[in-house]
Design an enzyme around this catalytic site. Sequence first.
Site, PDB file in Angstrom:
ATOM      1  N   GLY A 223       0.798  -1.228   0.000  1.00 34.27           N
ATOM      2  CA  GLY A 223       0.000   0.000   0.000  1.00 34.27           C
ATOM      3  C   GLY A 223       0.828   1.273   0.000  1.00 34.27           C
ATOM      4  O   GLY A 223       0.326   2.335   0.362  1.00 34.27           O
ATOM      5  N   GLU A 256       5.222  -5.956   1.854  1.00 37.78           N
ATOM      6  CA  GLU A 256       4.849  -6.597   0.584  1.00 37.78           C
ATOM      7  C   GLU A 256       4.255  -5.587  -0.381  1.00 37.78           C
ATOM      8  O   GLU A 256       3.073  -5.638  -0.700  1.00 37.78           O
ATOM      9  CB  GLU A 256       3.901  -7.771   0.833  1.00 37.78           C
ATOM     10  CG  GLU A 256       2.843  -7.468   1.868  1.00 37.78           C
ATOM     11  CD  GLU A 256       2.015  -8.689   2.278  1.00 37.78           C
ATOM     12  OE1 GLU A 256       2.597  -9.773   2.443  1.00 37.78           O
ATOM     13  OE2 GLU A 256       0.793  -8.536   2.433  1.00 37.78           O
ATOM     14  N   GLY A 258       3.309  -3.821  -3.884  1.00 29.95           N
ATOM     15  CA  GLY A 258       3.006  -4.245  -5.248  1.00 29.95           C
ATOM     16  C   GLY A 258       3.213  -3.078  -6.185  1.00 29.95           C
ATOM     17  O   GLY A 258       4.243  -2.937  -6.837  1.00 29.95           O
ATOM     18  N   CYS A 328     -17.335   1.723 -27.357  1.00 28.69           N
ATOM     19  CA  CYS A 328     -18.610   2.423 -27.522  1.00 28.69           C
ATOM     20  C   CYS A 328     -19.256   2.638 -26.163  1.00 28.69           C
ATOM     21  O   CYS A 328     -20.370   2.155 -25.914  1.00 28.69           O
ATOM     22  CB  CYS A 328     -19.520   1.629 -28.446  1.00 28.69           C
ATOM     23  SG  CYS A 328     -18.767   1.341 -30.042  1.00 28.69           S
ATOM     24  N   TYR A 356      -1.443  -2.917 -11.865  1.00 27.76           N
ATOM     25  CA  TYR A 356      -2.911  -2.827 -11.919  1.00 27.76           C
ATOM     26  C   TYR A 356      -3.346  -2.176 -13.235  1.00 27.76           C
ATOM     27  O   TYR A 356      -4.152  -1.245 -13.236  1.00 27.76           O
ATOM     28  CB  TYR A 356      -3.457  -2.050 -10.716  1.00 27.76           C
ATOM     29  CG  TYR A 356      -3.032  -2.627  -9.389  1.00 27.76           C
ATOM     30  CD1 TYR A 356      -3.570  -3.821  -8.935  1.00 27.76           C
ATOM     31  CD2 TYR A 356      -2.084  -1.985  -8.606  1.00 27.76           C
ATOM     32  CE1 TYR A 356      -3.172  -4.367  -7.715  1.00 27.76           C
ATOM     33  CE2 TYR A 356      -1.689  -2.524  -7.387  1.00 27.76           C
ATOM     34  CZ  TYR A 356      -2.233  -3.712  -6.951  1.00 27.76           C
ATOM     35  OH  TYR A 356      -1.840  -4.233  -5.755  1.00 27.76           O
TER      36      TYR A 356
HETATM   37  C1  LIG Z   1      -2.902  -5.852  -2.732  1.00 32.26           C
HETATM   38  C2  LIG Z   1      -2.097  -6.258  -1.562  1.00 32.26           C
HETATM   39  C3  LIG Z   1      -0.755  -5.868  -1.461  1.00 32.26           C
HETATM   40  C4  LIG Z   1      -0.103  -4.927  -2.426  1.00 32.26           C
HETATM   41  O1  LIG Z   1      -0.700  -3.682  -2.388  1.00 32.26           O
HETATM   42  P1  LIG Z   1      -0.066  -2.453  -3.235  1.00 32.26           P
HETATM   43  O2  LIG Z   1      -1.034  -1.355  -3.023  1.00 32.26           O
HETATM   44  O3  LIG Z   1       0.012  -2.900  -4.634  1.00 32.26           O
HETATM   45  O4  LIG Z   1       1.263  -2.168  -2.649  1.00 32.26           O
HETATM   46  C5  LIG Z   1      -0.032  -6.360  -0.401  1.00 32.26           C
HETATM   47  N1  LIG Z   1      -0.589  -7.178   0.521  1.00 32.26           N
HETATM   48  C6  LIG Z   1      -1.888  -7.563   0.450  1.00 32.26           C
HETATM   49  C7  LIG Z   1      -2.424  -8.459   1.486  1.00 32.26           C
HETATM   50  C8  LIG Z   1      -2.681  -7.108  -0.585  1.00 32.26           C
HETATM   51  O5  LIG Z   1      -3.955  -7.469  -0.648  1.00 32.26           O
END
Ligand SMILES: *Cc1c(COP(=O)(O)O)cnc(C)c1O
Length: 382
Positions: A223, A256, A258, A328, A356
């Site tokens: 996040g 973690e 993403g 469309c 994403y």
């Molecule tokens: C989606 C998610 C992430 C990654 O979130 P990002 O916003 O992409 O950094 C990490 N851990 C969990 C459990 C998630 O659901």
Amino acid sequence: MLLQAKALRLAAAGALPAYLYDLDGLRRHAGTVRRAMDGTAQVLYAVKANPDERILRALSRHVDGFEVASGGELAHLRRILPHAWTAFSGPGKTDAELALALELGVARLHVESPGELTRLARIAAARPVDILLRANLRPPSSGEAGADIVTPFGMDEHALAACLPILRAAPRIRPRGVHVHLSWGSPAPAMAGLAAHVTTWALSWLDRHLPELGRPEIDLGGGMLVDYARPDHLFDWPAYGAAVAGLRVPALLRIEPGRALTAYHGWYITDVLDVKTNHGRRFAVLRGGTQHLRTPVARGHDQPFTVIGRTGGAAGPGEPVTLVGQLCTPRDVFARDVPVSLSPGDLIAFRLAGAYAWNLSHHEFLMHPEPTFHYLDREGVP
Ligand SMILES: *Cc1c(COP(=O)(O)O)cnc(C)c1O
């Protein structure tokens, strides 16, 4: 410039629309992230941000492991990187997914509810499994994005307490600590505040309820912010790393991310088919559409972009124009009223399309051709 030259070559080859991923830049960026967290927290990549095979391979030597959110992601990752250290989260894991996790030997299973733990205890009767309990905490300040939203993920203290007797009766299930993912896009100071909040709560809860763990594990989730309105403004990893290190948490920490790893290293490149004015509003209609890049529709933002003129020059300022695709539906909008001069044949490279983006999109809607995929990859890892 590399992007411009590559885009012009893709256009000349008739390969638009195209996704271009910069694996060299991604490796460098992931190295920066890992150095910022070095000695403080392990770094996992959240596969759901972008599960592209070559992205996973490029990241493999620059992260400590991967976080998957479904049996599908787990099987995909295992096929590509059979030995990668893997954590498995996600609400609604089926019995088949839990069994697959045991069979493929995930390193950590993040348990989302007492019901899931009960099913896991049945399935794990024959095999040991290491788990984290996923906690659902209220964020510290109501100023946080999403603080007022109660989510279905993880467990509040009542549900966590309900896990304890299940664990006592299931010696094959080895609790290692807790997992708390509370952010859906926060800058470094807010993420550091969350880390302090989460670790304080976690140490106290673990001390009260699972004191036998010794040095527990705390996964702080992902996040980290990607700011689509300021695409040159990256998450401040050194500040975040230093702030988390300063907490001196007596636990093994893990994060973690993403989007904050991969978003900056992908472009969706296409060209302008038509420019027109309806009732005083200017539109540029682009080849492809948000069925290839749903991010601006899903998030309700303007996707940042770079214009590459037909002869390679950048476009100058112009009357506000709204960039749309070939679908469309009036919702097929990439960006609204951007003051830029565009003509048919100009190339547009949408930025921050490495997370994403393609994997979030409804590819088959209207049956236009799919984009082609390309990589900047000097190491050339196959
Ligand atoms: C989606 C998610 C992430 C990654 O979130 P990002 O916003 O992409 O950094 C990490 N851990 C969990 C459990 C998630 O659901």
